[in-house]
Design an enzyme around this catalytic site. Structure first.
Site, mmCIF file in Angstrom:
data_model
loop_
_atom_site.group_PDB
_atom_site.id
_atom_site.type_symbol
_atom_site.label_atom_id
_atom_site.label_comp_id
_atom_site.label_asym_id
_atom_site.label_seq_id
_atom_site.Cartn_x
_atom_site.Cartn_y
_atom_site.Cartn_z
ATOM 1 N N GLY A 100 0.792 -1.225 0.000
ATOM 2 C CA GLY A 100 0.000 0.000 0.000
ATOM 3 C C GLY A 100 0.821 1.270 0.000
ATOM 4 N N HIS A 101 2.148 1.188 0.013
ATOM 5 C CA HIS A 101 2.991 2.401 0.121
ATOM 6 C C HIS A 101 4.144 2.326 -0.845
ATOM 7 C CE1 HIS A 101 5.355 5.623 2.062
ATOM 8 N NE2 HIS A 101 4.197 6.012 2.518
ATOM 9 N N PHE A 102 4.054 2.731 -1.941
ATOM 10 C CA PHE A 102 2.878 2.993 -2.769
ATOM 11 C C PHE A 102 2.861 1.896 -3.821
ATOM 12 C CE2 PHE A 102 4.318 7.185 -1.251
ATOM 13 C CZ PHE A 102 3.180 7.606 -0.598
#
Length: 145
Positions: A49-51
């Site tokens: 999720g990052h990124f």
């Protein structure tokens, strides 16, 4: 001289996957300083999720990794065996470069003050000799209870 592998670090720190952020301690002196490394891998959950389209290690996890190195230094003294180093504060945190998969994050934390259960450390993280992050970290030593 402190030199610890991941299994030996796990005997000092309570952190476990996915929050065990130090792969090895390569140098140090109990109660004075520690130098550790983290081999950053694309397979780590943070990169989901990052990124998703441009993997970057979150700054807060770099700070946490530096703190874990400092915690090894402060918890390696005999009177702190079996205790936990909690965050007491973060001052002057600076992020200078991205940390991405494939990087070897080298972190040093030097303990500069200690009064009772509270200690302060100057922490720095580098990749290929370039400073990527730095901060003053405050630790509070407590029991696991």
């Amino acid at each position: 001289m402190l030199q610890l592998n991941s299994n030996e670090i796990a005997q000092i720190l309570p952190h476990r996957y996915p929050f065990a952020l130090v792969d090895r301690i390569v140098d140090g002196e109990a109660g004075v300083f520690a130098k550790g490394i983290k081999c950053v891998s694309v397979g780590e959950p943070m990169f989901c999720g990052h990124f998703p389209t441009q993997h970057v290690m979150p700054g807060v996890l770099i700070i946490e990794a530096m703190a874990q190195v400092g915690a090894v230094a402060i918890l390696s003294v005999p009177e702190n065996k079996g205790k936990i180093a909690f965050f007491g504060g973060i001052k002057n945190a600076r992020f200078r470069h991205k940390v991405i998969p494939g990087d070897v994050l080298e972190m040093t934390c030097t303990l500069t003050k200690q009064r009772g259960p509270v200690g302060i450390g100057e922490a720095k993280a580098t990749v290929n000799g370039k400073v990527v992050a730095s901060a003053e970290l405050t630790f509070a030593i407590g029991n696991e209870e």
